[in-house]
Motif scaffolding. Sequence first.
Motif, PDB file in Angstrom:
ATOM      1  N   THR A  35       1.052  -1.743   0.215  1.00  0.00           N
ATOM      2  CA  THR A  35      -0.251   0.173   0.137  1.00  0.00           C
ATOM      3  C   THR A  35       0.887   1.359  -0.199  1.00  0.00           C
ATOM      4  OG1 THR A  35      -1.432   0.881   0.988  1.00  0.00           O
ATOM      5  CG2 THR A  35       0.118   0.427   2.757  1.00  0.00           C
ATOM      6  N   THR A  36       0.130   2.593  -0.171  1.00  0.00           N
ATOM      7  CA  THR A  36       0.668   3.344  -0.429  1.00  0.00           C
ATOM      8  C   THR A  36       1.042   4.236   0.746  1.00  0.00           C
ATOM      9  OG1 THR A  36      -0.883   5.005  -0.598  1.00  0.00           O
ATOM     10  CG2 THR A  36       0.029   4.376  -2.158  1.00  0.00           C
ATOM     11  N   ARG A  38       2.062   6.847   3.789  1.00  0.00           N
ATOM     12  CA  ARG A  38       1.899   7.709   4.144  1.00  0.00           C
ATOM     13  C   ARG A  38       2.237   9.560   3.710  1.00  0.00           C
ATOM     14  NH1 ARG A  38      -2.290   6.344   3.807  1.00  0.00           N
ATOM     15  NH2 ARG A  38      -2.912   4.960   5.150  1.00  0.00           N
ATOM     16  N   ARG A  40       4.502  11.888   1.267  1.00  0.00           N
ATOM     17  CA  ARG A  40       4.536  11.851  -0.288  1.00  0.00           C
ATOM     18  C   ARG A  40       5.908  12.375  -0.198  1.00  0.00           C
ATOM     19  NH1 ARG A  40       1.007   8.832  -2.659  1.00  0.00           N
ATOM     20  NH2 ARG A  40      -1.135   9.304  -0.913  1.00  0.00           N
ATOM     21  N   ILE A  54       1.403   3.310  -7.571  1.00  0.00           N
ATOM     22  CA  ILE A  54       1.413   4.108  -6.752  1.00  0.00           C
ATOM     23  C   ILE A  54       0.131   4.365  -6.764  1.00  0.00           C
ATOM     24  CG2 ILE A  54       1.768   6.176  -5.228  1.00  0.00           C
ATOM     25  CD1 ILE A  54       5.047   5.893  -6.723  1.00  0.00           C
ATOM     26  N   ASP A  55      -0.738   5.098  -8.099  1.00  0.00           N
ATOM     27  CA  ASP A  55      -1.796   4.861  -8.117  1.00  0.00           C
ATOM     28  C   ASP A  55      -3.585   3.569  -7.477  1.00  0.00           C
ATOM     29  OD1 ASP A  55      -1.865   7.239  -9.127  1.00  0.00           O
ATOM     30  OD2 ASP A  55      -1.783   6.919 -10.817  1.00  0.00           O
ATOM     31  N   CYS A  57      -2.343   1.295  -5.931  1.00  0.00           N
ATOM     32  CA  CYS A  57      -2.250   0.526  -4.210  1.00  0.00           C
ATOM     33  C   CYS A  57      -2.671   1.744  -2.905  1.00  0.00           C
ATOM     34  CB  CYS A  57      -0.717   0.517  -3.999  1.00  0.00           C
ATOM     35  SG  CYS A  57       0.104  -1.130  -4.849  1.00  0.00           S
ATOM     36  N   ASP A  58      -4.312   2.727  -3.401  1.00  0.00           N
ATOM     37  CA  ASP A  58      -4.395   3.176  -2.415  1.00  0.00           C
ATOM     38  C   ASP A  58      -4.456   2.244  -1.704  1.00  0.00           C
ATOM     39  OD1 ASP A  58      -3.608   5.938  -2.926  1.00  0.00           O
ATOM     40  OD2 ASP A  58      -5.089   6.438  -3.642  1.00  0.00           O
ATOM     41  N   SER A  59      -5.656   1.526  -1.631  1.00  0.00           N
ATOM     42  CA  SER A  59      -5.743   0.086  -0.490  1.00  0.00           C
ATOM     43  C   SER A  59      -4.599  -0.852  -0.658  1.00  0.00           C
ATOM     44  CB  SER A  59      -7.352   0.319  -1.116  1.00  0.00           C
ATOM     45  OG  SER A  59      -7.660  -0.632  -1.681  1.00  0.00           O
TER      46      SER A  59
END
Length: 119
Positions: A35-36, A38, A40, A54-55, A57-59
């Motif tokens: 998952t990404t 925290r 940035r 990355i897009d 893998c928000d969950s």
Amino acid sequence: MWFEHEAGPLVRPYAVTRGRTSPIYADLDLLTLVTTSRVRFASRRVEPEYAAIIDICDSPLSIAEVAAKLHLPLTVAKVLVGDLISDGALIFRSPSPVSVANHENVELLRAVLDGIQRI
């Protein structure tokens, strides 16, 4: 090497990994969840596959799911995910190994095997 295709130019998957076939982290497998993080940051990776990972893998997703969603070979997905973990863009958790010494696990595995054999 670029190839022309109906959808536009294509690049061989291993060109994205620069020929690498082994991920940086040896303990990445099919079931490893990513998952990404925290944190940035401005990515130094310019290949669109990195941004796509990355897009999605928000969950949490398994590496197998990442490969399937991006239509990448599993080995390529593992290398790219490993790069992003190394960069701090992703975090991961490998599945717990199944202990065969535990009686309950052995019984569960036998029940699963019996069910598969009945099919």
